[in-house]
Each structure stands twice: as C-alpha cells, then as structure tokens.
Design an enzyme around this catalytic site. Structure first.
Site, PDB file in Angstrom:
ATOM      1  N   ASP A 224       0.840  -1.209   0.000  1.00  0.00           N
ATOM      2  CA  ASP A 224       0.000   0.000   0.000  1.00  0.00           C
ATOM      3  C   ASP A 224       0.872   1.255   0.000  1.00  0.00           C
ATOM      4  O   ASP A 224       0.564   2.239  -0.685  1.00  0.00           O
ATOM      5  CB  ASP A 224      -0.925   0.004   1.230  1.00  0.00           C
ATOM      6  CG  ASP A 224      -1.825  -1.215   1.240  1.00  0.00           C
ATOM      7  OD1 ASP A 224      -2.134  -1.717   0.144  1.00  0.00           O
ATOM      8  OD2 ASP A 224      -2.187  -1.678   2.337  1.00  0.00           O
TER       9      ASP A 224
ATOM     10  N   GLY B 249       2.425  -1.931  12.016  1.00  0.00           N
ATOM     11  CA  GLY B 249       1.091  -1.506  11.599  1.00  0.00           C
ATOM     12  C   GLY B 249       1.018  -1.246  10.112  1.00  0.00           C
ATOM     13  O   GLY B 249       2.018  -1.302   9.390  1.00  0.00           O
TER      14      GLY B 249
ATOM     15  N   SER C 124       2.295   2.822   9.631  1.00  0.00           N
ATOM     16  CA  SER C 124       3.706   2.713   9.211  1.00  0.00           C
ATOM     17  C   SER C 124       4.026   3.587   8.002  1.00  0.00           C
ATOM     18  O   SER C 124       5.157   3.578   7.513  1.00  0.00           O
ATOM     19  CB  SER C 124       4.031   1.249   8.887  1.00  0.00           C
ATOM     20  OG  SER C 124       3.350   0.852   7.711  1.00  0.00           O
TER      21      SER C 124
HETATM   22  O1  RIB Z   1      -2.326  -4.357   2.671  1.00  0.00           O
HETATM   23  C1  RIB Z   1      -2.487  -4.464   4.050  1.00  0.00           C
HETATM   24  C2  RIB Z   1      -3.940  -4.381   4.401  1.00  0.00           C
HETATM   25  O2  RIB Z   1      -4.630  -5.493   3.856  1.00  0.00           O
HETATM   26  C3  RIB Z   1      -4.226  -4.408   5.881  1.00  0.00           C
HETATM   27  O3  RIB Z   1      -4.260  -3.143   6.450  1.00  0.00           O
HETATM   28  C4  RIB Z   1      -5.541  -5.165   5.963  1.00  0.00           C
HETATM   29  O4  RIB Z   1      -6.573  -4.406   6.464  1.00  0.00           O
HETATM   30  C5  RIB Z   1      -5.838  -5.644   4.537  1.00  0.00           C
HETATM   31  O5  RIB Z   1      -6.760  -4.838   3.913  1.00  0.00           O
END
Ligand code: RIB
Length: 304
Positions: A255, A290, A294
């Site tokens: 992410d 986290g 993070s």
């Molecule tokens: O990519 C990590 C995320 O995947 C986590 O925060 C969890 O909630 C899932 O959606």
C-alpha cells in the site's frame, strides 16, 4: 501538481504479533495485540496524503467506533471526509492480521463490512471526487462490479488509472484496457497468468503477457527484491532499498508503494524516479509496525 482519488476499503486491523504465524490447528502465545487503521484503499490514501499528495478517498464505513477511528485519522491529515459514506446498517470492516515479529511476514483475513456493500450508485453520488482529479487508484477489496464501474468512470473522465490487484480475484478480459498502471506482486501475477513466476525471465514474460491484455504499464512488486517495470517502450528491474533498521512488519508495504506511486505520477516525475520513490517509501514502511501507522511522511524520508 496533479490530484489523486482513491477508491477502496477502510477496516480496523486487529494485529496479533508473535514469534511465528500459527499453522493449521496450532495455538501459539503471542507477544502483542495492536488495533489500528487498515484496509488497502485507506492505507494507500493515507500513504499519499502523508507524502503531501492532494488526495481524496471514497469508501463506506459504519456508524461505530471503528468508523470514528477512520474519520479522526482522515481529519488529522487534513483530508476532506465528504467522500466517506457512513452507513447505519452495516459495521465498519475488520481484518485479523497475524504478524511474525522475527521476519515481519504476515497472514491476513479481511471482512470489508460496510465497504463490501458499496454500489455503483455510491460512485455516481461521489463522481465529482473522481472527475475533478487526475489520477485514480484502486484495489480489489471492494465489490468487483463497483470497482470496474469506478475505473470506467475514471477513464471516461480521462484520469490515469492504477489498479493494485489485491487481493487477487478474477478480472474480466475486457476490463484490462481500463488499467494504465497494474501493480501485482509476484503471487498476484501468478494468479492472473496461472503459472509460477520464479526467475527474472519469468517476470519479463509475465509483464509482456499483461501488456498484451491491454494494460499500458506493468509494475510487478518483488518484496525485498524491489520491482520490475514494463511498458511498450522500456523495461527494467529496480532494486529495493535496504536500511540499517530491521524489518518489523511488512503489513501495508504494498500500500505504501502504491500510494507513493500515485504521488510520484502526480508530480510528473520520470518513471525511474517515481519507482525509486515508491520503493523507498515501501521499504521504510516495513521498519515500523502496523499498516496505516507505518506510512512515512516526507520528513521521515529525509531521515532514511
Ligand atoms: O495491505 C495491508 C492491508 O490489507 C491491511 O491493512 C488489511 O486491512 C488488509 O486490507
């Protein structure tokens, strides 16, 4: 600077930290339990906001404590919460995350909750948040048809689209042409091409196959090995950053990468600069616990 809209899921991450990820039928004693903000869409929007991207986030949350956690977080980052739908009838989603504190690896089970009930009508009502931006970033935690609808609207409005195909689920052949940047990790790429991807040659061939499907730019993320980029003009591998700080938790690293990719593109940087930036942001995120927690700020970047 261009603007970014993100469509996706917010959930509360319930993290269980231990010296291993339990195996089938096994019970282990953990060392820490943390509840924090998660959900891939939300994490990506927060990553972009913390990197000074001009970003809005479209999602649906419940009218409950976890929903409050989301709203407070967005407000604290100065994000407009007008695009966050609050639903009285459904709870905010949750994710159970097992983290191995020795390696930073994780295993995740996500229940999207209210965000799992998002509809095309929700997109229509919030269309201005997409139409008035330049870059559209989404994932596959929201219902597929709605994600496809949002991507279609983004393309109609001439946005650059990024699809992070996580978690991997079936994409209709006709829908690949809606994607300007496709960012699977190796496991997700294997899912879409239905074969093992192990060597550099496999990665190159996989990217060519994605390009043949109508995707304009492919970025395969390779964890601690970095990433591979390909479009019809160029292709290259890019190494990951390594810091002296140990890898604590890889949750949200993808992410971080995608949020940073959107910010890099919003600055019209050269693609190599964009990916260097995204690689750095992702690597920093693994040195902190986290998911949303993070995501590094621009200030943090200077310290690494
Ligand atoms: O990519 C990590 C995320 O995947 C986590 O925060 C969890 O909630 C899932 O959606």
């Amino acid at each position: 600077m261009k603007t970014i809209s993100v469509f996706g899921v917010f959930v509360a991450d319930l993290c269980f930290i231990a010296n291993a990820i339990p195996e089938k039928g096994q019970t282990i004693l953990g060392s820490q339990h943390i509840v924090g903000p998660g959900g891939k869409g939300s994490n990506q929007a927060i990553a972009a906001a913390k990197l000074n991207g001009k970003v809005n986030f479209i999602t649906k949350i419940g009218n409950d404590k976890n929903g409050e956690m989301a709203l407070n977080l967005y407000k604290s980052l100065g994000m407009d919460v007008a695009s966050i739908i609050q639903d009285k009838n459904h709870s905010t989603g949750v994710a159970g995350i097992m983290v191995n504190e020795k390696t930073g690896d994780n295993a995740i089970n996500i229940i999207p909750g209210a965000a799992g009930t998002l509809t095309n009508d929700d997109i229509e009502k919030n269309l201005n948040f997409i139409a008035n931006t330049d870059i559209f970033l989404t994932q596959l935690e929201t219902p597929y048809d709605v994600t496809k609808y949002a991507l279609t609207k983004a393309k109609e409005n001439k946005l650059t689209t990024i699809l992070n195909p996580a978690p991997a689920c079936q994409i209709n052949d006709d829908d690949f042409k809606l994607i300007d940047f496709f960012t699977p990790n190796e496991t997700e790429a294997e899912f879409y091409l239905n074969k093992k991807i192990e060597t550099e040659k496999d990665i190159k061939i996989a990217s060519e196959e994605f390009l043949k499907k109508g995707i304009k730019n492919v970025v395969i993320t390779l964890g601690e090995k970095g990433c591979y980029f390909a479009n019809n003009k160029e292709n290259f591998f890019m190494n990951a950053f390594k810091f002296k700080e140990p890898v604590l938790d890889t949750t949200g690293a993808g992410d971080a990468f995608n949020g940073a990719l959107a910010v890099g593109l919003s600055k019209d940087l050269d693609i190599k600069e964009v990916l260097t930036f995204a690689n750095k942001v992702a690597a920093i995120s693994t040195t902190k616990q986290g998911a949303a927690a993070s995501m590094p700020s621009m200030e943090d970047l200077k310290n690494y």
